[in-house]
Design a protein around this motif. Structure first.
Motif, mmCIF file in Angstrom:
data_model
loop_
_atom_site.group_PDB
_atom_site.id
_atom_site.type_symbol
_atom_site.label_atom_id
_atom_site.label_comp_id
_atom_site.label_asym_id
_atom_site.label_seq_id
_atom_site.Cartn_x
_atom_site.Cartn_y
_atom_site.Cartn_z
ATOM 1 N N THR A 51 0.680 -1.109 0.349
ATOM 2 C CA THR A 51 0.301 -0.239 -0.081
ATOM 3 C C THR A 51 1.152 1.360 0.279
ATOM 4 O OG1 THR A 51 -0.511 -0.464 1.936
ATOM 5 C CG2 THR A 51 -1.772 -1.047 0.661
ATOM 6 N N GLY A 70 -1.942 6.177 3.052
ATOM 7 C CA GLY A 70 -2.886 5.040 3.331
ATOM 8 C C GLY A 70 -3.849 4.635 3.870
ATOM 9 N N ALA A 71 -5.275 4.131 3.925
ATOM 10 C CA ALA A 71 -5.781 3.410 5.247
ATOM 11 C C ALA A 71 -4.778 2.248 5.796
ATOM 12 C CB ALA A 71 -7.048 2.909 4.664
ATOM 13 N N ASN A 115 -12.669 15.563 2.142
ATOM 14 C CA ASN A 115 -13.339 15.190 0.166
ATOM 15 C C ASN A 115 -13.122 16.042 -0.340
ATOM 16 O OD1 ASN A 115 -13.609 11.988 0.471
ATOM 17 N ND2 ASN A 115 -15.602 12.898 1.713
ATOM 18 N N GLU A 140 -10.197 6.857 3.772
ATOM 19 C CA GLU A 140 -9.468 5.849 2.949
ATOM 20 C C GLU A 140 -8.819 6.983 3.079
ATOM 21 O OE1 GLU A 140 -9.150 3.240 0.145
ATOM 22 O OE2 GLU A 140 -10.832 3.537 0.883
ATOM 23 N N SER A 141 -7.870 7.611 2.763
ATOM 24 C CA SER A 141 -6.526 8.187 2.955
ATOM 25 C C SER A 141 -6.283 10.081 3.198
ATOM 26 C CB SER A 141 -5.597 8.055 1.655
ATOM 27 O OG SER A 141 -6.662 9.108 0.497
ATOM 28 N N ARG A 164 -9.776 12.076 3.176
ATOM 29 C CA ARG A 164 -10.582 11.382 1.792
ATOM 30 C C ARG A 164 -11.365 10.002 2.627
ATOM 31 N NH1 ARG A 164 -5.710 12.615 -2.684
ATOM 32 N NH2 ARG A 164 -5.009 10.996 -1.670
ATOM 33 N N LYS A 166 -14.077 7.248 2.748
ATOM 34 C CA LYS A 166 -14.302 5.589 1.800
ATOM 35 C C LYS A 166 -15.163 6.050 1.175
ATOM 36 C CE LYS A 166 -12.207 2.505 5.049
ATOM 37 N NZ LYS A 166 -12.539 1.268 6.089
ATOM 38 N N SER A 167 -15.031 5.023 -0.037
ATOM 39 C CA SER A 167 -16.042 5.483 -1.403
ATOM 40 C C SER A 167 -16.400 4.441 -1.642
ATOM 41 C CB SER A 167 -15.426 6.100 -2.471
ATOM 42 O OG SER A 167 -14.838 5.709 -3.506
ATOM 43 N N PRO A 169 -17.927 0.482 -2.950
ATOM 44 C CA PRO A 169 -16.346 -0.957 -3.417
ATOM 45 C C PRO A 169 -16.475 -1.271 -4.404
ATOM 46 C CG PRO A 169 -18.003 -1.792 -2.194
ATOM 47 C CD PRO A 169 -18.564 -0.150 -2.213
ATOM 48 N N THR A 259 -18.866 -2.531 8.565
ATOM 49 C CA THR A 259 -18.991 -1.801 6.995
ATOM 50 C C THR A 259 -20.059 -2.926 6.457
ATOM 51 O OG1 THR A 259 -16.766 -0.647 7.762
ATOM 52 C CG2 THR A 259 -17.214 -1.380 5.400
#
Length: 882
Positions: A51, A70-71, A115, A140-141, A164, A166-167, A169, A259
């Motif tokens: 990652t 990153g996550a 975002n 997410e990051s 940012r 999470k969007s 999947p 989640t």
């Protein structure tokens, strides 16, 4: 579960390539075709390196200097929120557990986006967002841009943090995790008090709120002034008085996270998706503290006049968050996403404080005991709608837009403080806090405070990009705009309990406020001629504020022969702000001076250019340089002369009408080498030249903590060097070295501001007995070090990280009256995170935090100003992916 028959482990270089290809789409692979030789590829051996490689690829392609986390990197260090994770980024330090200082510049010198959009802040005294609000489970990051680009807000000092989330999947995701934990400071019983019945949810049930009778008077502008004694007593009967101390065993920390998300294809062109994630956590932290409030300088000796040398505190926090994301994609060319973010963070703190004042001290056979309760609920609600469109017919022109509507709330009902006096009656040298104690006989024996803040922010922005190719030149033109409208209302109320209104002083004996003023006592209480309640709400406690920013920018990106990259442009911003401090009793301006009123309306506009140049020394090596002009503007309350209490420090703060903006010229130079297998190293230099930097100064206080004023220094500068690296240790030898890697960063920097005492006196209108007119900037650390040693087993079942962070001493409170500046001392944070993957669906994580058991300390002139113990936290969690 059964292991696959064919299992292949990827070497680092293969993993780096695989990660860079697959990370944007999916991290898991399964082959169902029987003719395939490989049944399954398991790439769990070096999770972080994979990652990190993808994140480094994004950083490498940025036109301006940026750092990205990153996550998976956040999960590796075990940090629970954005604030804790960001302190791992090069050059960033964490202050008060919630505010990020970028390159040593305070929170006012950094901006935060969610975002890519600006969101409201629930902090009553600052525009910035407390970053501990954002749990790592929805991130997410994290992107930190350190050199200014025209697409960024012009209010840019240290950098811009973009959280940012999470969007949707690319395939179904469903997991549940739970965690329990303990803290070594919680051993034994901890302080507690009778709160509300819904405290476990992070919501007060009305217990702490003001009574309906008092609220009605405040609403009708009929404050608690000049009450008749009997009338005041009746109002006091309706007040919550259950603030007696209890000793209870601390509940273990707990955390639950769920989640669920999926995406669906319809025909060949349409794709729909959603993601829902929710988290709940509760934790308790106990501590022992020391607090020096008023030192006196006698010759070269420092005499402690007012202090608390024995403080026991307990803080209980409850946080919950939910994220809902819906998305639709057409033909991979048009995508629209909607996100609803709901965050809540509740803090409930009680402290028992023993100490001395100038008049109540051990030399007189007296000692004080204060009870302090601070309760606040911080909430953030944000709706975001964004679109991304690619138009192939127009040379693949891109259009993206964002609309965000957010609201933040800070609700702090029933904060309470009471003072007791202990008298050594039997002269045995022991102050008995059960039998030789009474509630202070004073106008302010206790104080109730009620605070409410509402922030609403609307942000709309768009960007249009158009690529072109001309010979050896590849170009991209970008234009965009951003429109921000923000409104804020704040309300503060307080009243004191005046025990001079009690005729029989003997009822004040005891150490429990709720027993001293129990219902049965109040029913038979004999009153003096003074009311037992007096309203101490002051003019300026309320305020309304508005802010509007209209911005437009033009940016161009030029590549020449794959060797040079030139990126530059300019941003135009029209900034308008007005702040109106109000007298709560009249709802009129709290300023009689017409000149002061005129300065509450703040307007400026200007152009803010930037230029970045990148030279590609090799395919994997580049040198980048940039220059940009930015501005930092005073916060909402900093242009009002009304005095208010900072809830973070309890220091009185007064703004200054006419505080000017800080103009900054930013210079950056960075060399980057992206080597094989994801290994990399970078070295960067930065310099910031500031005109009229905004700083905090102090004015001597008559009683209590010094008054903090906001003023402009004459000039300032910040400069330093940043080094960052990621390196596996396979080069040392075979065996375990193949499974180890190390990553880290170090920032060494300095700053200097120049202050003029007379100019500050003229600007603020009060005495400014500043000790050091040339000093570092408030909050600046001369060094920040992050180190991480990681291990990943060959079979992919185990991973571990040892994470270290330390910052250099930094000024928190500038010195006055000959005293040196107050420095927060370095805090050596050593954490360990171990992960075990018993099967493809399960993850067991053990985290040990603050292994060294470091305490937080603030010192001046080799004298302890404040200290707070921090325990070692141990947390065990289990996550299952369905």
């Amino acid at each position: 579960m059964n292991r696959p028959a064919n299992r292949f482990l990827l070497k680092p270089i293969s993993l780096a390539v695989a990660a860079s290809i697959v990370l944007p789409t999916s991290m898991a692979f399964a082959q169902s075709n029987e003719e395939e030789v490989i049944e399954e590829v398991v790439a769990t051996g070096t999770r972080l390196k994979g990652t990190a490689t993808a994140v480094m690829e994004e950083r490498k392609n940025q036109a301006f200097v940026a750092d990205i986390m990153g996550a998976e990197q956040i999960a590796r260090t075990g940090d629970s929120d954005a604030a804790g994770a960001l302190r791992r980024v090069t050059g960033l330090t964490l202050v008060d557990g919630r505010f990020i200082y970028v390159r040593g510049l305070g929170e006012r010198y950094s901006s935060t986006q969610l975002n890519g959009a600006i969101v409201p802040s629930p902090d009553p005294t600052r525009n910035v967002i407390p970053l501990d609000l954002f749990p790592s489970s929805i991130i997410e990051s994290l992107a930190v841009q350190k050199s200014y680009s025209p697409s960024m807000p012009a209010a840019f000092g240290g950098g811009n943090v973009n959280i940012r989330l999470k969007s949707i999947p690319t395939q179904r995701v469903f997991n549940v995790s739970a965690a329990v934990g303990i803290d070594t400071e919680n051993s034994g019983d901890v302080l507690d008090y009778a709160g509300g019945g819904r405290d476990w949810t992070g919501e007060d049930d009305g217990t702490r709120g003001v009574s309906a009778a008092i609220q009605e008077r405040w609403d009708s502008k009929n404050f608690l002034d000049d009450l008749e004694p009997e009338e005041a007593l009746e109002l006091f009967k309706g007040v919550n008085r259950e603030y007696g101390l209890e000793r209870e065993s601390a509940d273990p920390d707990m955390r639950v996270n769920v989640t669920y998300g999926d995406s669906y294809d319809y025909d060949e062109d349409w794709r729909f998706g959603f993601l829902v994630t929710s988290r709940y956590s509760a934790q308790t932290r106990s501590s022992e503290e020391y607090e020096l409030q008023d030192p006196d300088l006698v010759g070269d000796d420092i005499i402690n006049v007012r202090f608390f040398d024995d403080i026991q505190g307990t803080e209980q926090t409850v946080t919950w968050s939910s994220l809902l994301t819906l998305g639709v994609d057409y033909n991979r060319q048009h995508r629209i996403d909607y996100s609803l973010i709901v965050l809540n963070d509740t803090r409930d703190e009680i402290r028992e404080m023993f100490g001395n004042t100038e008049n109540l001290n051990q030399a007189e056979g007296l000692r004080i005991r204060d009870i302090d309760v601070q309760y606040e609920e911080r909430s953030l609600y944000t709706n975001q709608l964004k679109g991304q469109h690619t138009i192939p017919e127009l040379n693949f022109m891109g259009i993206d837009w964002t609309y965000s509507l957010g609201r933040s709330v800070r609700y702090a009902p029933g904060n309470f403080n009471a003072r007791f006096v202990m008298e050594d009656v039997n002269e045995d040298g022991i102050f008995d806090d059960e039998n030789e104690i009474f509630l202070s006989d004073a106008q302010t024996a206790a104080r109730y405070t009620f605070q409410n803040l509402h922030d609403r922010l609307e942000n709309f922005g768009y960007n249009v990009t158009y690529p072109m190719t001309m010979g050896k030149w590849e170009t991209e033109y970008k234009v965009g705009a951003s429109f921000v409208t923000k409104t804020r209302t704040a309300e503060n109320r307080r009243f004191d309990i005046n025990t001079l209104g009690v005729e029989d002083r003997s009822i004040l004996d005891g150490n429990d406020f709720s027993e001293i003023f129990s219902d049965s006592v109040l029913d038979t209480l004999s009153l003096s001629s003074r009311p037992i309640i007096r309203d101490t709400t002051i003019a300026g406690d309320d305020y309304v504020a508005g802010q509007k920013i209209d911005a437009y920018y033009l940016e161009a990106d030029f590549f020449y022969d794959n060797k040079w990259r030139f990126t530059g442009g300019a941003r135009y911003e029209d900034f308008r702000q007005v702040v109106a401090p109000l007298d709560p009793r009249t709802n009129q301006f709290d300023l009689s001076d017409e000149a002061d009123r005129s300065q509450l309306a703040f307007q400026e506009d200007g152009f803010y250019p930037a230029l970045a140049v990148t030279y590609f020394l090799e395919d994997d090596m580049q040198l980048r340089a940039s220059i940009g002009q930015t501005v930092v503007r005073p916060d909402l309350r900093e242009v009002s002369s009304a005095t208010y209490l900072d809830p973070l420090t309890n220091f009185p703060i007064a703004g200054t009408p006419g505080v000017s903006t800080t103009d900054i010229i930013n210079y950056d130079l960075r060399w980057e080498w992206y080597r094989e297998a994801g290994n990399n190293v970078s070295v960067g230099l930065f310099y910031k030249d500031m005109e009229a930097p905004i700083e905090s100064v102090q004015s001597p206080a008559q009683d209590g903590p010094p008054l903090i004023r906001i003023a402009n220094a004459e000039s300032g500068e910040v400069y330093g060097v940043e080094v960052e690296f990621l390196q596996d240790l396979a080069f040392i030898g075979d065996g375990i070295w193949d499974n180890l890697f190390t990553t880290g960063n170090i920032t060494v920097s300095d700053s200097e501001i120049v202050l003029d005492r007379q100019n500050i006196v003229e600007q603020t209108g009060v005495s400014a007995a500043i000790t050091n007119v040339e000093r570092r900037m408030t909050g600046h650390s001369q060094y920040v070090l992050n180190m991480q040693l990681g291990y990943d087993s060959d079979n992919g079942e185990h991973s571990a990280s040892l994470v270290y962070n330390v910052f250099g001493e930094r000024i928190l409170i500038p010195g006055i009256d000959g005293f040196d500046d107050n420095f927060e001392q370095p805090f050596h944070s050593l954490d360990m995170v171990y992960k075990y993957y018993p099967d493809f669906n399960s993850t067991v994580t053990l985290r040990v935090q603050n292994i060294l058991g470091e305490d937080r300390e603030i010192e001046f002139n080799d004298t302890l100003l404040r200290s707070e113990t921090r325990g070692t936290g141990i947390r065990l969690s289990y996550k299952y992916d369905f």
